[in-house]
Design an enzyme around this catalytic site. Structure first.
Site, mmCIF file in Angstrom:
data_model
loop_
_atom_site.group_PDB
_atom_site.id
_atom_site.type_symbol
_atom_site.label_atom_id
_atom_site.label_comp_id
_atom_site.label_asym_id
_atom_site.label_seq_id
_atom_site.Cartn_x
_atom_site.Cartn_y
_atom_site.Cartn_z
ATOM 1 N N GLN A 80 -0.461 9.325 -4.017
ATOM 2 C CA GLN A 80 -0.418 9.635 -2.632
ATOM 3 C C GLN A 80 -0.197 10.901 -2.164
ATOM 4 O O GLN A 80 1.269 11.129 -2.246
ATOM 5 C CB GLN A 80 0.390 8.392 -1.987
ATOM 6 C CG GLN A 80 0.069 7.035 -2.422
ATOM 7 C CD GLN A 80 -1.287 6.615 -1.650
ATOM 8 O OE1 GLN A 80 -1.329 6.564 -0.491
ATOM 9 N NE2 GLN A 80 -2.243 6.063 -2.621
ATOM 10 N N GLY A 134 0.569 1.874 7.579
ATOM 11 C CA GLY A 134 0.178 2.373 6.429
ATOM 12 C C GLY A 134 -0.439 3.661 6.286
ATOM 13 O O GLY A 134 -0.461 4.447 7.079
ATOM 14 N N HIS A 135 -1.043 3.881 5.181
ATOM 15 C CA HIS A 135 -1.399 5.378 4.715
ATOM 16 C C HIS A 135 -2.551 5.715 5.509
ATOM 17 O O HIS A 135 -3.453 4.840 5.853
ATOM 18 C CB HIS A 135 -1.594 5.495 3.471
ATOM 19 C CG HIS A 135 -2.326 4.582 2.444
ATOM 20 N ND1 HIS A 135 -2.668 5.016 1.432
ATOM 21 C CD2 HIS A 135 -2.830 3.534 2.927
ATOM 22 C CE1 HIS A 135 -3.480 3.867 0.818
ATOM 23 N NE2 HIS A 135 -3.679 3.196 1.773
ATOM 24 N N ASN A 136 -2.673 7.078 6.129
ATOM 25 C CA ASN A 136 -3.682 7.603 6.886
ATOM 26 C C ASN A 136 -3.986 6.961 8.346
ATOM 27 O O ASN A 136 -4.947 7.073 8.661
ATOM 28 C CB ASN A 136 -5.034 7.543 5.971
ATOM 29 C CG ASN A 136 -4.779 8.316 4.612
ATOM 30 O OD1 ASN A 136 -4.843 7.736 3.545
ATOM 31 N ND2 ASN A 136 -4.745 9.715 4.896
#
Lengths: 341, 341, 341
Positions: free
Chosen positions: A194, A235-237
């Site tokens: 990540q 969460g990511h993005n």
């Protein structure tokens, strides 16, 4: 100590009654005493107006006739109350300076305060008037904008950028790895590094124990003015538009994009890779499993019932399709009979 | 090492079999060995009774005939087990004293233990026999009552009061700002200063990473004997009555009042400004969106299905109203036909 | 800097186009530039293939014809991407050594890194190449296996054992007391001492602010290769099988046993004392209230609707049983009529 006249000179609105009324603080209609200013915003509490002991009440023009005390009249009593409360009760900030037990390997503005046992990594810049609370950990190469306040025990991973005037509460974690794995043939999982960051705008508030993951390749983004309550997982993005407000216990899965000025009720859950338009209001406890392209209010929770009633009714959910088939069959048979008769 | 006779002398109940049986600890029916005391409380595990290798078993009078070992007979085997386990396996507490790396700006009783890198703010009083774990941060002007134990990494904001014998687990955050904002015309949010506190009674347990926000103007209140599991969010100005127990992942929104002796199942969600009566049991996963005025059990989750079955049945939820209309239409047409025939 | 030829020599797959193409990193199809390697795994992003500026793309044989750049062809592009990203962008680990502000009362391998203000209790063994981040608290008598990385602010209670190569993110709490109480006659709760531990296998990842409680008498167990996202609650005596993956905000209540290679979608909730078979996939937002004995996909959330539509349709849920009765009555009356006609 101030007076109603001084308050309206500073914040607008109109005094009804004695403008010399002295005010030392704010309180609820029920609890306020003679020197205190209260407000009526939620119609639920209207009955308390007639019996209040407040020195004065902030209220809308429609109800000023019912007010037994002096009043400040404004179209938006709650907003006015927010401003007057900020003005009358400014929050005391810790004194500038780095506590002897803190470890600062980056750079910190002279006006910033770094608390006991806090750690600031190399390459990180702490802006003017920032407060870094006790036991905070700010990884390397971060940037914390002017006037931001990180309460005790906030963790910020490497390379995250936080704008000006942020308030981040204890236990929040910014920039931990997103949940990204590819499955191998034997069922095991291979981690996707990540390597994106987290980019947080100005005037953002982030609640206690909330987590905002770093992006997989590009950044997770929280725009200016977003307000995020406690115990939230982002969460990511994910990308959250300006002035969106998110209540406690919400989860937003990876790569979802939320528009501007949205509100998400408590414990709402939004799955990944969706688009939510601007000005969307999602009710508490609602699961959003497809994109929402139009402003409006959306809801998806089930009513609770007495347990016995619930058992009787909700067990039918397993047979809804069969019920629909039976209705269709009835319609056909009835049409036959009607033809004959 | 003790004997069954000594245990019943201390805690009551009645020995069946050899009262001289020696007991060194407690264990499950399945895992217990000769020197261990086990218990049968959940009927699910009754089959394990006949094959247990325990030295003795705590059980209810109804099942004593099936017990292959010595027994302690009591009407409430689980409660008895709790007491005997506490007695046989008292938890070791850290030694009194302030760790050299801790920073105590308030006052701490001589019998209290303050761990490595903990911080205690000015004006805060730490009571007798209190344990403040490593990396805890207790803000200024708090009070931590006698015998309380804050595990490592607990954050308590300024001005919170915690009663006697509390157990607070790592990562819990007490007294962060409630989520209070007024919306301005451009969609931005203006913060309402959160100037109330948190008031926690005696004998309260608070789980890991749980958050309890401070009140907006008045206090958030948790009464005596309340047990709160992990990952729970309790909003500002919530009031929780005595002996209520709350399982993991629950959220309670602002200003809601929960009665005494309630139980909230895991992940139940309660919206704000509600009243929940005494002795209400809310099932796991239930969303409570209106007040509950009567003691009883309430439920509101949907059954899961095989994915294909779910698709077929739950898509009908979007058409329930139409289904009801079609049933009503059928009833009308049928009545017509019946009249004619 | 490497080339496609070197990559396939290391990781397999087949180059289509110029194997000498130089690669310095990885990126998305949309953002990648000439020296970067991208991938196409999700068919959603197929349209981006034709316009990518990547130096090369990892993709499946079926789409190689559409690729405007050099390519690495493999049956599993996402898995390949994971491996190449790990290889090209290895995560930098902190240097070995114990920070002068850390307090280590146990033993730590020479190759391990213990960060600022971390605490390691007596009897605890920190393995080779382990990283213990700043402000971590590892209680007494724990074991942290070789190569594990605990990010800043992780709390591990006494007696927990963590295998090799674990990644544990900030704010995670391992080994806090399970939620176990017996109710006394006056409604108060008597604590069951939680004397089991937590046993975590190799190659486990645990997300930020996740909590895994210690067992009541026996251990809570997380087998090898399990991946656990943020904000998850795992109750006492839960057992999670190898290679199971659990998305954010999930709750698993006490004594439930989850099989191997399961996937749990975000915010799924599983009540206690259940058995979930191997290879079970549970959809996001699903409440699991009984055991699942068969591999497969299971779902149980309700679709959201525009608020007005929702009100109209979901209020019918309280009357489903009555609707079913009315359908049955209609069927009876219709059969009567049909007989007559």
């Amino acid at each position: 100590m101030t007076t109603l006249d001084e308050i309206v000179a500073h914040l607008g609105g109109q005094v009804v009654g004695d403008g010399k009324t002295r005010i030392s603080g704010v309180n609820t209609l029920e609890a306020a005493g003679a020197g205190e200013l209260s407000f009526l915003a939620n119609p639920k509490y209207r009955a308390q107006l007639s019996t209040t002991h407040a020195g004065a009440v902030i209220l809308a023009p429609e109800v000023v006739g019912d007010c037994p005390t002096a009043a400040i009249v404004t179209a938006q009593p709650y907003l006015y109350f927010a401003r007057v409360a900020q003005w009358l009760q400014p929050v005391a900030r810790p004194a500038a300076g780095i506590h002897p037990s803190a470890i600062v390997e980056g750079t910190s503005a002279r006006s910033a305060s770094v608390g006991p046992n806090a750690y600031v990594g190399p390459g990180t810049e702490i802006g003017e008037d920032v407060v870094i609370g006790a036991n905070c950990h700010i990884g390397p190469n971060c940037r914390i904008g002017a006037g931001s306040w990180l309460h005790a025990g906030v963790n910020v991973y490497a390379g995250c950028r936080i704008g000006a005037r942020a308030i981040i509460h204890s236990g929040a974690v910014i920039g931990a790895d997103g949940f990204g794995f590819a499955r191998d043939e034997d069922g095991s999982w291979v981690k996707i590094p990540q390597t994106g960051g987290v980019l947080i705008g100005d005037d953002v508030e982030i609640g206690a124990n909330t987590t905002i993951d770093r992006g997989a390749l590009e950044d997770t983004v929280v725009e200016d003015g977003v307000k995020i309550d406690n115990q939230i997982q982002i969460g990511h993005n994910v990308h959250i538009g300006m002035h969106t407000a998110i209540a406690g216990c919400v989860g937003i899965a990876g790569s979802t994009r939320i528009g501007r000025r949205c509100t998400l009720g408590g414990a709402a859950m939004i799955i990944g890779h969706l688009e939510i338009a601007d000005d969307v209001n999602i009710a508490a406890g609602t699961m959003i499993a497809k994109s929402v392209n139009k402003a409006g209010s959306y809801t998806g929770w089930v009513p609770f019932l007495d347990h016995g009633e619930w058992l009787k009714n909700f067990s039918r959910l397993r047979h809804l399709d069969a019920m629909a088939d039976r209705i269709r069959a009835l319609e056909g048979r009835l049409a036959e009979l009607e033809k004959k008769s």
